[in-house]
Design a protein around this motif. Structure first.
Motif, mmCIF file in Angstrom:
data_model
loop_
_atom_site.group_PDB
_atom_site.id
_atom_site.type_symbol
_atom_site.label_atom_id
_atom_site.label_comp_id
_atom_site.label_asym_id
_atom_site.label_seq_id
_atom_site.Cartn_x
_atom_site.Cartn_y
_atom_site.Cartn_z
ATOM 1 N N ALA A 132 28.034 55.306 53.987
ATOM 2 C CA ALA A 132 29.089 55.436 55.002
ATOM 3 C C ALA A 132 28.714 56.487 56.050
ATOM 4 N N LEU A 133 27.947 57.486 55.606
ATOM 5 C CA LEU A 133 27.563 58.559 56.538
ATOM 6 C C LEU A 133 26.272 58.210 57.289
ATOM 7 N N GLY A 134 25.774 57.011 57.081
ATOM 8 C CA GLY A 134 24.662 56.531 57.909
ATOM 9 C C GLY A 134 23.325 56.451 57.199
ATOM 10 N N ALA A 135 23.286 56.651 55.878
ATOM 11 C CA ALA A 135 21.990 56.651 55.186
ATOM 12 C C ALA A 135 21.598 55.242 54.758
ATOM 13 N N ASN A 136 20.279 55.071 54.682
ATOM 14 C CA ASN A 136 19.720 53.823 54.166
ATOM 15 C C ASN A 136 19.161 54.151 52.776
ATOM 16 N N ILE A 137 19.432 53.271 51.793
ATOM 17 C CA ILE A 137 19.036 53.598 50.414
ATOM 18 C C ILE A 137 18.165 52.496 49.850
ATOM 19 N N GLU A 138 17.005 52.882 49.330
ATOM 20 C CA GLU A 138 16.149 51.920 48.622
ATOM 21 C C GLU A 138 15.966 52.443 47.210
ATOM 22 N N ILE A 146 16.216 57.774 49.979
ATOM 23 C CA ILE A 146 17.402 57.789 50.846
ATOM 24 C C ILE A 146 17.016 58.461 52.168
ATOM 25 N N SER A 147 17.346 57.812 53.297
ATOM 26 C CA SER A 147 17.002 58.432 54.578
ATOM 27 C C SER A 147 18.046 58.072 55.629
ATOM 28 N N ALA A 148 18.099 58.889 56.657
ATOM 29 C CA ALA A 148 19.044 58.626 57.751
ATOM 30 C C ALA A 148 18.450 59.157 59.049
ATOM 31 N N ASP A 149 18.483 58.322 60.117
ATOM 32 C CA ASP A 149 18.053 58.829 61.416
ATOM 33 C C ASP A 149 19.029 59.905 61.867
ATOM 34 N N GLU A 150 20.298 59.614 61.629
ATOM 35 C CA GLU A 150 21.333 60.601 61.971
ATOM 36 C C GLU A 150 22.480 60.451 60.963
ATOM 37 N N LEU A 151 22.933 61.570 60.393
ATOM 38 C CA LEU A 151 24.098 61.519 59.506
ATOM 39 C C LEU A 151 25.336 61.721 60.368
ATOM 40 N N LYS A 152 26.243 60.734 60.295
ATOM 41 C CA LYS A 152 27.425 60.784 61.170
ATOM 42 C C LYS A 152 28.685 60.738 60.327
#
Ligand code: EPU
Length: 417
Positions: A132-138, A146-152
């Motif tokens: 929900a905060l913008g992360a991508n999870i593999e 887990i990574s995110a270009d930007e946490l929103k």
């Protein structure tokens, strides 16, 4: 293997001083990584879970200075490394590093956390928060990338008031851009303690301790000084002990309000307890009556005190019914209590206790942290000698256990076999 040998049946009197809360400390320590500056924690409990967290911090290059009860955490030279599974699988709280490393670096790779085997303990709610905060999870074989270009910031409703997911949401939300609102949040005092520390570091968190927490993210956080709240579960365990074998047993350095669910039940049982500003005094007697409990999130009856409380119910008059609603597998102490003379039957998540049984010493096995605590109380009440195997679990959550108990008159010895 570590074992505890107990000569039971002794009356305990004097004062037991409670240490800092394990379940606060294990969240606060990873949260200290959100800044590049030093944070000083005081009232840090002297338990093995904190030693494991120290090993994790040092592995990622954080400088940790520990002195009696205090811990200085200096993340200036830390790196975002994969924590070895041999460390992260030692405790549940290792997944708070998922949140703090994601918030700090925008990416983290970490294994599925460990912890007591008391149920399936999935982490879907934490993953839902991160997404929900913008992360991508593999996920690959229990390793989460887990990574995110930007946490929103985002508005999230948890499926259940999970303590772990709430902690993780508060940690990531503190650094995410904009406003995060968590609905159906856990209300445990340890969440409030975390929010209080993060606010001292410059975060903007309101509503901790209620079901709705609002966080306005802040790019840069600073270090701070923070005194950890007392451990309500350690305190509750000793209050129950007082009702079993205490004679003016005083449990001090506590916040009695955090124990209301327990002390209300003790009053209902007819226990002799005196509640003061920061202490509780308990006297045991033989006329306690059984009561029913149902475990719930705070402020309900804590699941972490259910197993110790069952030991008390086994000695009280009449029938008691205990419903465990949080975990599928938190009755593993019961076969051993029965071996010691209790009369308890279980069906799924309900235990029925037929009380007023005299307990006798036996050889038993501690299967998890609070099961160990339950058997420890039973051993202190029982006639004769009790030997509890696998008490490594107990040392994860109860500091200086033999010293604290010996000081009030217990005959107890910790041995390595
Ligand atoms: N749950 C899910 N999905 C999730 C998270 C939780 O289904 O994503 C379920 C769990 O399976 C469990 C329930 O929700 O049935 C509660 O889990 P919660 O997340 O609230 O617990 P936790 O964060 O894993 C912390 C404490 C536990 C304590 C519980 C409940 C720490 C490190 N652990 O666990 O402490 O029992 O909250 O208060 O803070 C202990 O100290 O002995 C202990 C087990």
């Amino acid at each position: 293997m570590k074992v505890l040998e107990i000569e039971g049946g002794r009356t305990l009197s004097g004062t037991i001083r409670i240490g800092g809360a394990k379940n606060s400390a294990v969240a606060l320590i990873p949260a200290c990584l959100l800044t590049n500056n030093k944070t000083t924690l005081t009232n840090v409990p002297d338990i093995t879970d904190i030693n494991v967290l120290t090993d994790i911090l040092e592995y990622v290059g954080v400088k940790v200075t520990r002195a009696s009860g205090s811990m200085i955490i200096d993340p200036e030279n830390m790196e975002n490394k994969i924590i070895p599974e041999s460390l992260s699988s030692k405790l549940r709280a290792s997944y708070y590093f998922m949140a703090s490393l994601l918030a700090k670096y925008g990416k983290v790779s970490i294994h599925f956390p460990g912890g007591c085997k008391i149920g399936s303990r999935p982490i879907d709610q934490t993953l839902k928060v991160f997404k929900a905060l913008g992360a991508n999870i593999e996920e690959e074989e229990f390793l989460f990338n887990i990574s995110a270009d930007e946490l929103k910031g985002a508005e999230i409703t948890l499926d259940m008031p999970s303590v772990g997911a709430t902690v993780n949401a508060v940690i990531v939300g503190s650094k995410a851009k904009g406003t995060t609102i968590i609905h159906n949040a856990a209300r445990e005092p340890e969440i409030t303690d975390l929010a209080n520390m993060l606010n001292k570091m410059g975060a903007h968190i309101t509503g901790a301790g209620t079901s709705t927490i609002k966080i306005v993210g802040e790019e840069v956080l600073d270090g701070c000084f923070h005194d950890i709240i007392p451990d309500r579960i350690e305190a509750g365990t000793y209050v129950i002990l007082g009702a079993l074998v205490g004679s003016y047993l005083r449990i001090e350095n506590i916040i009695p309000e955090h124990l209301n669910a327990l002390t209300d039940k003790l009053h209902e049982m007819g226990a002799d307890i005196e509640i003061n500003q920061d202490s509780i005094v308990v006297n045991a007697h033989d006329n306690l009556i059984g009561v029913n409990i149902k475990t719930l999130g705070y402020p309900g009856f804590p699941t972490d005190l259910q197993q110790p409380f069952v030991t008390l119910l086994a000695t009280a008059h009449g029938k008691s019914i205990v419903e465990e609603t949080i975990y599928e597998n938190r009755f593993m102490n019961i076969p051993y209590l029965n071996k010691m003379g209790a009369n308890i039957s279980t069906k799924e998540r309900v235990a029925t206790i037929l009380g007023a049984n005299k307990l006798h010493g036996e050889e038993v096995i501690g299967t998890d942290l609070r099961a160990c605590a339950s058997l420890l109380l039973a051993g202190l009440k029982a006639d004769g000698k009790t030997v509890i195997q696998n008490v490594e679990h107990l040392l994860r959550g109860y500091e200086e256990i033999t010293e604290k108990l010996s000081n009030v008159g217990a005959k107890i010895e910790l041995k390595e076999i």
